[in-house]
Write a protein that holds these residues in place. Sequence first.
Motif, PDB file in Angstrom:
ATOM      1  N   GLN A 107      -7.020  10.810  -4.100  1.00 53.75           N
ATOM      2  CA  GLN A 107      -7.149   9.751  -3.466  1.00 53.75           C
ATOM      3  C   GLN A 107      -5.832   9.377  -2.831  1.00 53.75           C
ATOM      4  O   GLN A 107      -4.782   9.615  -3.206  1.00 53.75           O
ATOM      5  CB  GLN A 107      -7.437   8.479  -4.616  1.00 53.75           C
ATOM      6  CG  GLN A 107      -7.425   7.156  -3.811  1.00 53.75           C
ATOM      7  CD  GLN A 107      -7.840   5.708  -5.009  1.00 53.75           C
ATOM      8  OE1 GLN A 107      -7.973   6.314  -6.098  1.00 53.75           O
ATOM      9  NE2 GLN A 107      -7.835   4.852  -4.359  1.00 53.75           N
ATOM     10  N   SER A 108      -6.097   8.798  -1.636  1.00 57.04           N
ATOM     11  CA  SER A 108      -4.815   8.679  -0.693  1.00 57.04           C
ATOM     12  C   SER A 108      -5.094   7.623   0.297  1.00 57.04           C
ATOM     13  O   SER A 108      -6.272   6.766   0.135  1.00 57.04           O
ATOM     14  CB  SER A 108      -4.586  10.150   0.325  1.00 57.04           C
ATOM     15  OG  SER A 108      -5.802  10.226   1.022  1.00 57.04           O
ATOM     16  N   THR A 109      -4.399   7.295   1.198  1.00 58.48           N
ATOM     17  CA  THR A 109      -4.477   6.252   2.112  1.00 58.48           C
ATOM     18  C   THR A 109      -4.463   6.988   3.413  1.00 58.48           C
ATOM     19  O   THR A 109      -3.857   7.924   3.753  1.00 58.48           O
ATOM     20  CB  THR A 109      -3.076   5.166   2.090  1.00 58.48           C
ATOM     21  OG1 THR A 109      -1.988   6.025   2.265  1.00 58.48           O
ATOM     22  CG2 THR A 109      -3.285   4.648   0.878  1.00 58.48           C
ATOM     23  N   GLU A 121      -5.893   2.325   9.059  1.00 51.90           N
ATOM     24  CA  GLU A 121      -4.859   2.815   8.772  1.00 51.90           C
ATOM     25  C   GLU A 121      -4.376   2.124   7.551  1.00 51.90           C
ATOM     26  O   GLU A 121      -4.562   0.928   7.521  1.00 51.90           O
ATOM     27  CB  GLU A 121      -3.690   2.604   9.947  1.00 51.90           C
ATOM     28  CG  GLU A 121      -2.171   3.018   9.496  1.00 51.90           C
ATOM     29  CD  GLU A 121      -1.216   2.727  10.420  1.00 51.90           C
ATOM     30  OE1 GLU A 121      -0.024   3.100  10.001  1.00 51.90           O
ATOM     31  OE2 GLU A 121      -1.480   2.448  11.677  1.00 51.90           O
ATOM     32  N   GLY A 122      -4.071   3.058   6.344  1.00 58.62           N
ATOM     33  CA  GLY A 122      -3.458   2.237   5.217  1.00 58.62           C
ATOM     34  C   GLY A 122      -4.729   2.123   4.162  1.00 58.62           C
ATOM     35  O   GLY A 122      -4.581   1.985   2.988  1.00 58.62           O
ATOM     36  N   SER A 123      -6.149   2.494   4.857  1.00 57.21           N
ATOM     37  CA  SER A 123      -7.063   2.082   3.885  1.00 57.21           C
ATOM     38  C   SER A 123      -7.239   3.376   2.740  1.00 57.21           C
ATOM     39  O   SER A 123      -6.959   4.329   2.823  1.00 57.21           O
ATOM     40  CB  SER A 123      -8.324   1.971   4.772  1.00 57.21           C
ATOM     41  OG  SER A 123      -8.858   3.189   5.427  1.00 57.21           O
ATOM     42  N   ASP A 124      -7.848   2.789   1.901  1.00 56.71           N
ATOM     43  CA  ASP A 124      -8.141   3.979   0.589  1.00 56.71           C
ATOM     44  C   ASP A 124      -9.297   4.847   0.734  1.00 56.71           C
ATOM     45  O   ASP A 124     -10.336   4.300   1.037  1.00 56.71           O
ATOM     46  CB  ASP A 124      -8.268   3.122  -0.648  1.00 56.71           C
ATOM     47  CG  ASP A 124      -7.003   2.207  -1.493  1.00 56.71           C
ATOM     48  OD1 ASP A 124      -6.159   2.593  -0.993  1.00 56.71           O
ATOM     49  OD2 ASP A 124      -7.727   1.288  -1.845  1.00 56.71           O
ATOM     50  N   TYR A 148     -12.939   5.219  -0.184  1.00 56.96           N
ATOM     51  CA  TYR A 148     -13.204   5.201  -1.712  1.00 56.96           C
ATOM     52  C   TYR A 148     -14.500   4.339  -2.145  1.00 56.96           C
ATOM     53  O   TYR A 148     -15.138   4.770  -2.789  1.00 56.96           O
ATOM     54  CB  TYR A 148     -11.899   4.605  -2.519  1.00 56.96           C
ATOM     55  CG  TYR A 148     -11.987   4.641  -3.877  1.00 56.96           C
ATOM     56  CD1 TYR A 148     -11.492   5.499  -4.697  1.00 56.96           C
ATOM     57  CD2 TYR A 148     -12.498   3.607  -4.517  1.00 56.96           C
ATOM     58  CE1 TYR A 148     -11.668   5.683  -6.032  1.00 56.96           C
ATOM     59  CE2 TYR A 148     -12.773   3.524  -5.976  1.00 56.96           C
ATOM     60  CZ  TYR A 148     -12.155   4.917  -6.786  1.00 56.96           C
ATOM     61  OH  TYR A 148     -12.215   4.735  -8.065  1.00 56.96           O
TER      62      TYR A 148
END
Length: 251
Positions: A107-109, A121-124, A148
């Motif tokens: 899991q990342s952003t 940008e920055g969403s899971d 996600y």
Amino acid sequence: MSANQIVAAIRKGIAAGEYAYGARLPSVRDLAEQYQVSQQTAAAAYAVLTALGFTKTAAGSGTTVTAGPSADAHLGTFSPPDLTKGTAWKPTGPAGQASDETYLVRQSTAPPAWTDWGFSEGSDVVERHRVRRVDGIPVQHKLTVLPYAIASHRPDGHEGVPPMLAPVGAPPLKPPAGMRVADWLGWDVGHTECQITAEPMDPAASEALGMPEGSPGFRVVNVTKSGDGSTLYVTVTTAPLHHRITMEILG
């Protein structure tokens, strides 16, 4: 700045028409001064551009542009035929045993570059990295990225870990024969946009394929959208240039 970043900048200029076909580019020394890098890095950038067909270098003539502004070849819009006939990757000749392995799930952003794919940008997001091999030799790297919330979908009747969140080493979960994963998971698929380019490999693909970072390769990006236009998932497939990418159209 790396050689790949210089390559990307010059390619962008060629695509936009800033560097005309036949135009002479700066010398290696001048390019190194322009980007504040070593002459070795500048020469490496030109070597990649030449390998990709964007430039040529000749004694006495320096490095010149051999490509024009970017243009798209749209092959058409097609509905998928019988999905049981599809083969994701196979050896070209009659011999050879194909296999694939998921080696990283995390899991990342979403970084800024992924906004082009429709991710905020920055969403899971969830990343799944796979490597495909023929006779044990890596031939293809595949990255799948999805929000996600989409990755957490389960098929009807499935009580365990969602298939797209299954960790490395977990028993593979696949849809029934002839069914797309998207249909199995209940995703609202509207359409898929496909882009095929030849460009330097990113670090993840280079490492998975055992090739020097920045080696030229095919890059196939599929962006699958839902009925409302939001991004469901993206697949990025990378393969060395000596392989082939084929498509069969029925009817």
